[in-house]
Design a protein around this motif. Structure first.
Motif, mmCIF file in Angstrom:
data_model
loop_
_atom_site.group_PDB
_atom_site.id
_atom_site.type_symbol
_atom_site.label_atom_id
_atom_site.label_comp_id
_atom_site.label_asym_id
_atom_site.label_seq_id
_atom_site.Cartn_x
_atom_site.Cartn_y
_atom_site.Cartn_z
ATOM 1 N N ASP A 97 40.650 19.444 49.305
ATOM 2 C CA ASP A 97 40.441 18.622 50.495
ATOM 3 C C ASP A 97 40.413 19.500 51.737
ATOM 4 O O ASP A 97 40.747 20.689 51.693
ATOM 5 C CB ASP A 97 41.542 17.557 50.625
ATOM 6 C CG ASP A 97 42.942 18.140 50.517
ATOM 7 O OD1 ASP A 97 43.245 19.129 51.225
ATOM 8 O OD2 ASP A 97 43.743 17.619 49.721
ATOM 9 N N GLY A 98 39.992 18.897 52.852
ATOM 10 C CA GLY A 98 39.858 19.634 54.095
ATOM 11 C C GLY A 98 41.130 20.322 54.558
ATOM 12 O O GLY A 98 41.091 21.496 54.956
ATOM 13 N N PRO A 99 42.286 19.635 54.542
ATOM 14 C CA PRO A 99 43.524 20.297 54.969
ATOM 15 C C PRO A 99 43.865 21.535 54.136
ATOM 16 O O PRO A 99 44.346 22.531 54.673
ATOM 17 C CB PRO A 99 44.580 19.204 54.811
ATOM 18 C CG PRO A 99 43.824 17.924 55.009
ATOM 19 C CD PRO A 99 42.491 18.179 54.367
ATOM 20 N N THR A 100 43.605 21.480 52.828
ATOM 21 C CA THR A 100 43.878 22.645 51.982
ATOM 22 C C THR A 100 42.940 23.794 52.315
ATOM 23 O O THR A 100 43.352 24.959 52.394
ATOM 24 C CB THR A 100 43.743 22.276 50.496
ATOM 25 O OG1 THR A 100 44.638 21.209 50.190
ATOM 26 C CG2 THR A 100 44.060 23.470 49.601
ATOM 27 N N VAL A 101 41.662 23.476 52.518
ATOM 28 C CA VAL A 101 40.694 24.501 52.907
ATOM 29 C C VAL A 101 41.125 25.170 54.207
ATOM 30 O O VAL A 101 41.113 26.400 54.330
ATOM 31 C CB VAL A 101 39.292 23.881 53.052
ATOM 32 C CG1 VAL A 101 38.319 24.879 53.678
ATOM 33 C CG2 VAL A 101 38.771 23.409 51.702
ATOM 34 N N ALA A 157 45.663 31.029 56.709
ATOM 35 C CA ALA A 157 46.491 32.117 56.177
ATOM 36 C C ALA A 157 45.704 33.425 56.157
ATOM 37 O O ALA A 157 46.230 34.483 56.519
ATOM 38 C CB ALA A 157 46.970 31.767 54.772
ATOM 39 N N VAL A 158 44.440 33.357 55.753
ATOM 40 C CA VAL A 158 43.607 34.555 55.699
ATOM 41 C C VAL A 158 43.317 35.082 57.100
ATOM 42 O O VAL A 158 43.482 36.278 57.385
ATOM 43 C CB VAL A 158 42.296 34.260 54.949
ATOM 44 C CG1 VAL A 158 41.334 35.444 55.050
ATOM 45 C CG2 VAL A 158 42.570 33.932 53.482
ATOM 46 N N ALA A 162 41.779 34.986 46.660
ATOM 47 C CA ALA A 162 42.994 35.794 46.498
ATOM 48 C C ALA A 162 44.230 34.989 46.881
ATOM 49 O O ALA A 162 45.280 35.101 46.230
ATOM 50 C CB ALA A 162 42.884 37.055 47.347
ATOM 51 N N HIS A 163 44.105 34.155 47.914
ATOM 52 C CA HIS A 163 45.254 33.365 48.376
ATOM 53 C C HIS A 163 45.728 32.398 47.303
ATOM 54 O O HIS A 163 46.924 32.322 46.998
ATOM 55 C CB HIS A 163 44.887 32.613 49.653
ATOM 56 C CG HIS A 163 46.029 31.872 50.273
ATOM 57 N ND1 HIS A 163 46.289 30.548 50.001
ATOM 58 C CD2 HIS A 163 46.997 32.276 51.137
ATOM 59 C CE1 HIS A 163 47.347 30.165 50.682
ATOM 60 N NE2 HIS A 163 47.798 31.195 51.375
ATOM 61 N N TYR A 164 44.798 31.647 46.687
ATOM 62 C CA TYR A 164 45.263 30.672 45.700
ATOM 63 C C TYR A 164 45.757 31.359 44.425
ATOM 64 O O TYR A 164 46.693 30.874 43.774
ATOM 65 C CB TYR A 164 44.178 29.633 45.403
ATOM 66 C CG TYR A 164 43.275 29.891 44.219
ATOM 67 C CD1 TYR A 164 43.655 29.515 42.924
ATOM 68 C CD2 TYR A 164 42.019 30.477 44.386
ATOM 69 C CE1 TYR A 164 42.821 29.740 41.845
ATOM 70 C CE2 TYR A 164 41.184 30.690 43.317
ATOM 71 C CZ TYR A 164 41.584 30.318 42.040
ATOM 72 O OH TYR A 164 40.748 30.537 40.973
ATOM 73 N N LEU A 177 38.296 28.233 41.951
ATOM 74 C CA LEU A 177 38.666 27.967 43.338
ATOM 75 C C LEU A 177 38.478 26.502 43.713
ATOM 76 O O LEU A 177 39.301 25.945 44.449
ATOM 77 C CB LEU A 177 37.859 28.862 44.282
ATOM 78 C CG LEU A 177 38.067 28.656 45.785
ATOM 79 C CD1 LEU A 177 39.518 28.911 46.182
ATOM 80 C CD2 LEU A 177 37.118 29.572 46.573
ATOM 81 N N ALA A 178 37.426 25.864 43.228
ATOM 82 C CA ALA A 178 37.141 24.482 43.623
ATOM 83 C C ALA A 178 38.325 23.555 43.359
ATOM 84 O O ALA A 178 38.579 22.622 44.136
ATOM 85 C CB ALA A 178 35.903 23.968 42.888
#
Length: 333
Positions: A276-280, A286-287, A132-134, A270-271
């Motif tokens: 990368d790790g920082p984006t994950v 945020a969630v 949902a966030h992206y 989603l992939a």
């Protein structure tokens, strides 16, 4: 260890509960996690059905241990992994193997969990929340004054889309397959929710927007709704087809987008937005922050054991379960 494995594609009956699966090896770039909870969602259903059998984006192949999201505690760290250590509380998604007592997870897919977020809530929120966030933040880029339509708004992702779109200041319309499901969407913040009504939802949306249509449509259904989603969208609007629960629209001619008002159509995954790790970690933060401050609510409809997974898959496939389900593996119920 115990695990749910799949050796052939098919219905819920192909799920095998085994007690003799080896604990995964900790490969370079991975962490070994003692799983507390695993989430159950439609990607697990689609994996079992074989919809990712030839996927490049999600290259999960048989035989496999099912489950692509979960939460637990790191017990070992592979070579070339930085920033993670045994004892860390983590969650992950789009990394298969979570329906098991232990999972080897790529470190780049892992997000640390705040102490205030329990494992079951982390497992229930990491995939749908990140999705949902992206969709709201990156794909639609919703802002105050926008209006959008969320299909299947009582579903796990649909409910989050409604809430996140509201938090961005957008006006949200919703659809559902029954009065009860429409009521869920309104409870989550939709301005109104209506039945699909064989595509006539588009007429209702046009009436509500004085003939203009919405700026963005979030369509997870595909074949049953997509062409009418075009009708519900404004000129030069965006249709986000992020799922195909009702099947794929195999005969789409791009000229239809022009005839519909020079529409933009995207089919994101989603992939590609978890590179990368920082984006994950950013999406997870945020969630989790929204959950902690009350801006986001996720109801866990059921907590089940590995022995229950086959039954839960059947219920989800039959649309009998609309809330989020998790499998309790090593966590407290």
């Amino acid at each position: 260890m115990k695990a749910i494995t799949v050796e052939t594609y098919g219905g819920p009956e192909v799920l095998q509960l085994r007690a003799d699966v080896p604990i995964p090896t900790v490969n370079p770039g991975h962490v070994l996690v003692k799983v507390a909870y695993a989430g159950i969602n439609f990607m697990d259903i689609h994996t079992r059905q074989g919809k990712y059998a030839a996927s490049v984006t999600y290259p999960v192949r048989l035989p496999c241990t099912l489950g692509m999201e979960g939460a637990g505690e790191v017990v070992a760290v592979g070579a070339a992994v930085a920033g993670l250590a045994p004892g860390d509380r983590v969650a992950w998604c789009i990394a298969w193997g979570s329906y098991a007592e232990y999972a080897s997870v790529p470190a780049a897919r892992v997000a640390k969990i705040p102490d205030a977020i329990p494992f079951d809530l982390a497992a229930a929120s990491i995939f749908q929340g990140s999705t949902a966030h992206y969709l709201v933040e990156d794909v639609a880029q919703l802002r105050p004054g926008n209006c959008c339509l969320v299909h299947a708004a009582s579903g796990s992702i649909g409910q989050l889309l409604v809430q996140m779109a509201n938090s961005r200041g957008a006006k949200v319309f919703a659809t559902g397959s029954s009065a009860a499901k429409c009521a869920v969407a309104v409870q989550r913040g939709a301005a109104f929710a209506i039945p699909y009504d064989n595509g006539r939802f588009a007429d209702r949306i046009l009436e509500a927007t004085h003939g203009d249509g919405v700026d963005v449509v979030f369509d997870s259904l595909g074949k049953a709704t997509l062409r009418d989603s075009f009708r519900a969208c404004r000129t030069r609007g965006l249709v986000v087809n992020y799922g195909n629960v009702s099947g794929s629209l195999a005969d789409l001619d791009p000229i239809e987008l022009g005839e519909g008002g020079s529409l933009f159509l995207t089919r994101p995954r989603l992939a590609d937005y978890m590179a990368d790790g920082p984006t994950v970690q950013r999406r997870a933060d945020a969630v989790f922050s929204a959950l902690l401050d009350g801006a986001l609510n996720i109801d866990i409809e059921g907590r089940y054991s590995l022995e229950d997974v086959q039954t839960v898959h059947a219920r989800i496939e039959a649309r009998e379960q609309i809330g989020k389900a998790v499998v309790c593996i090593g966590g407290a119920r």
